[in-house]
Design a protein around this motif. Sequence first.
Motif, PDB file in Angstrom:
ATOM      1  N   HIS A 146       0.873  -1.185  -0.070  1.00 16.24           N
ATOM      2  CA  HIS A 146       0.013   0.015   0.092  1.00 16.24           C
ATOM      3  C   HIS A 146       0.918   1.136  -0.070  1.00 16.24           C
ATOM      4  O   HIS A 146       1.748   1.137   0.428  1.00 16.24           O
ATOM      5  CB  HIS A 146      -0.884  -0.008   1.322  1.00 16.24           C
ATOM      6  N   ARG A 180      -2.271  -2.210  -4.462  1.00 17.13           N
ATOM      7  CA  ARG A 180      -2.934  -2.616  -3.102  1.00 17.13           C
ATOM      8  C   ARG A 180      -3.675  -1.439  -2.788  1.00 17.13           C
ATOM      9  O   ARG A 180      -3.125  -0.258  -2.374  1.00 17.13           O
ATOM     10  CB  ARG A 180      -1.734  -2.851  -2.266  1.00 17.13           C
ATOM     11  N   THR A 181      -5.011  -1.480  -2.382  1.00 14.31           N
ATOM     12  CA  THR A 181      -5.835  -0.387  -2.389  1.00 14.31           C
ATOM     13  C   THR A 181      -6.407  -0.292  -0.680  1.00 14.31           C
ATOM     14  O   THR A 181      -6.563   0.706  -0.414  1.00 14.31           O
ATOM     15  CB  THR A 181      -7.194  -0.136  -3.089  1.00 14.31           C
ATOM     16  N   ILE A 183      -5.481  -0.561   3.497  1.00 13.79           N
ATOM     17  CA  ILE A 183      -4.378  -0.631   4.417  1.00 13.79           C
ATOM     18  C   ILE A 183      -4.897  -2.043   5.228  1.00 13.79           C
ATOM     19  O   ILE A 183      -5.830  -2.235   5.786  1.00 13.79           O
ATOM     20  CB  ILE A 183      -4.713   0.627   5.256  1.00 13.79           C
TER      21      ILE A 183
END
Length: 261
Positions: A146, A180-181, A183
């Motif tokens: 992320h 990677r969106t 968290i």
Amino acid sequence: MVTKLIKVEAIKRILNGEICVACQASTKDNFLRQVRLLRLGSIKFFDQVPISLNESCLNHLQSYICRNCLQNLPILSHNKIWQSEKMRLQVNSLFSYQRPISNMIVQLKFYHKQYFAKLLAIFIFLLRQKFLLDNQDSIFVPIPLHQNRLKERGYNQAELIIKETAKLANLNFDNKLLLRTKITKKQTEVKGFEERQKNMSEAFVINSAYHIEHLNKFKKKQVVLFDDVLTTGSTIEAATKPLLKAGFKVKALTIAREDFI
């Protein structure tokens, strides 16, 4: 001040090839300095390596890693593949997550010792030459971090390793296809298989900024996902889902895997 000087001297000795980067033992009597290329089969590490391997890679290894560490690498056989029970996915790992490999990964990942990326890439190049050759037309994609984690760490260790591997083996490398969106917590902080799966659920997406033509060209190929360590498989499975949905065929490669996998 004395402590800082000691650290500086230690770094100099590592970079000059005087001490082993994995265990800090001296490499001055390194066995690899005393043998010819054709005799390297006498060392356990090289039992699986073809004679036609790249000599410059061996020279690089022998400059940084001592004989003892090379003799005690926790190598996994080529046919010891982890198979996901939930999807069509096989993961090929080079080593068990044990010393000295675990030390090298930790030093790269958490202590900013980025020179380990090239050493680990050389292991991939030497031990998985057939895999790399069979996947010459595939796209090698590192598991992304992320953006918050990337800013915190400064680099993606998986990306560094596979990028170096791509240079050695002339592979197709792409670090923009997958994003990677979400968290997520660090997987090392999450206990239990189900909890790890929840943590990674819907964490990855295909990069919508890519042009449709570019994606369509990719769909004719296979993606090889790359990560440093396979633990429960949750991360790689989560990263595989959007790729399968977009029409890609997916394989995976890791440096190491936990013994209980």
